[in-house]
Design a protein around this motif. Structure first.
Motif, short mmCIF file in Angstrom:
data_model
loop_
_atom_site.label_atom_id
_atom_site.label_comp_id
_atom_site.label_asym_id
_atom_site.label_seq_id
_atom_site.Cartn_x
_atom_site.Cartn_y
_atom_site.Cartn_z
N GLY A 101 -8.07 18.90 -3.25
CA GLY A 101 -7.66 17.65 -2.63
C GLY A 101 -7.05 16.74 -3.68
O GLY A 101 -7.37 16.85 -4.87
N ALA A 102 -6.15 15.87 -3.24
CA ALA A 102 -5.47 14.97 -4.18
C ALA A 102 -4.87 13.80 -3.43
O ALA A 102 -4.59 13.88 -2.23
CB ALA A 102 -4.36 15.72 -4.92
N VAL A 103 -4.67 12.71 -4.16
CA VAL A 103 -3.89 11.57 -3.68
C VAL A 103 -2.81 11.35 -4.73
O VAL A 103 -3.10 11.28 -5.93
CB VAL A 103 -4.74 10.29 -3.51
N ILE A 104 -1.55 11.28 -4.27
CA ILE A 104 -0.43 11.09 -5.18
C ILE A 104 0.45 9.94 -4.68
O ILE A 104 0.48 9.64 -3.49
CB ILE A 104 0.40 12.39 -5.33
N LEU A 105 1.16 9.32 -5.61
CA LEU A 105 2.21 8.36 -5.28
C LEU A 105 3.51 9.13 -5.41
O LEU A 105 3.75 9.78 -6.44
CB LEU A 105 2.19 7.17 -6.25
N VAL A 106 4.37 9.08 -4.38
CA VAL A 106 5.61 9.85 -4.38
C VAL A 106 6.79 8.94 -4.11
O VAL A 106 6.74 8.10 -3.20
CB VAL A 106 5.57 10.95 -3.29
N LYS A 107 7.86 9.11 -4.89
CA LYS A 107 9.13 8.42 -4.65
C LYS A 107 10.18 9.50 -4.45
O LYS A 107 10.31 10.40 -5.26
CB LYS A 107 9.51 7.53 -5.84
N LEU A 108 10.92 9.40 -3.33
CA LEU A 108 11.92 10.40 -2.97
C LEU A 108 13.31 9.80 -2.90
O LEU A 108 13.47 8.64 -2.48
CB LEU A 108 11.60 11.00 -1.60
N CYS A 109 14.30 10.59 -3.25
CA CYS A 109 15.73 10.25 -3.08
C CYS A 109 16.13 8.96 -3.77
O CYS A 109 16.91 8.17 -3.24
CB CYS A 109 16.08 10.17 -1.59
N GLN A 110 15.62 8.74 -4.98
CA GLN A 110 15.92 7.51 -5.69
C GLN A 110 16.52 7.76 -7.07
O GLN A 110 16.63 6.85 -7.88
CB GLN A 110 14.65 6.65 -5.78
N MET A 111 16.93 8.99 -7.33
CA MET A 111 17.46 9.33 -8.65
C MET A 111 18.98 9.39 -8.64
O MET A 111 19.60 9.66 -7.61
CB MET A 111 16.92 10.68 -9.09
#
Length: 150
Positions: A101-111
């Motif tokens: 199990g995990a909790v992550i912060l994700v940022k997509l399509c911003q590069m």
């Protein structure tokens, strides 16, 4: 879908505001912090993986940044406990999963489209922190007129 999509305005989301929403994969939920688009979107989300949950192989045409907040997040390149920063450039692909199990912060399509650098940094390693400009910082990425640090 538009969530906190006016980036000229400050947005605040507190834990009491969290609304965990099921993703297309069983056992994976997310809190959408900002979003411009539907399933493929420019987005920032908290993502929670239940034990033994996964996503099938998929691409990130606009890149992806991940900060592991809790648990252990995994993909083909390794297992990443809390504190790890991962940067997958545009066009990269992976099969993310978590056994415990995990909790992550994700940022997509911003590069930037020309960004090609894959990054893996353990922010828990004291050697990754430096005294810069009167502050202690951990540089996660620098390039293409972008600087990411903690």
């Amino acid at each position: 879908m538009l969530i906190n999509a006016d980036f000229s305005l400050r947005a605040t989301v507190t834990p009491t505001d969290y609304r965990w929403v099921a993703s297309p994969q069983p056992g994976v939920e997310r809190v959408m912090l900002d979003r411009v688009g539907e399933e493929i979107a420019r987005a920032t989300s908290l993502v929670r993986y239940a034990r033994n949950s996964s996503f099938p192989p998929h691409q990130h045409p606009g890149g992806e940044e991940i900060l592991v907040i809790e648990g252990v997040f995994s993909d083909e390149q390794g297992d990443y406990p809390a504190g790890w920063y991962l940067r997958n450039p545009p066009g990269s692909s992976h099969s993310p999963r978590s056994r415990q199990g995990a909790v992550i912060l994700v940022k997509l399509c911003q590069m930037h489209s020309e960004d090609s650098q894959s990054v893996r940094i353990d922010s828990g390693d004291p050697l990754n922190w430096n005294f810069v400009g009167g502050r202690v910082t951990c540089t996660l990425f620098s390039g293409n007129n972008e600087h990411v640090s903690m």
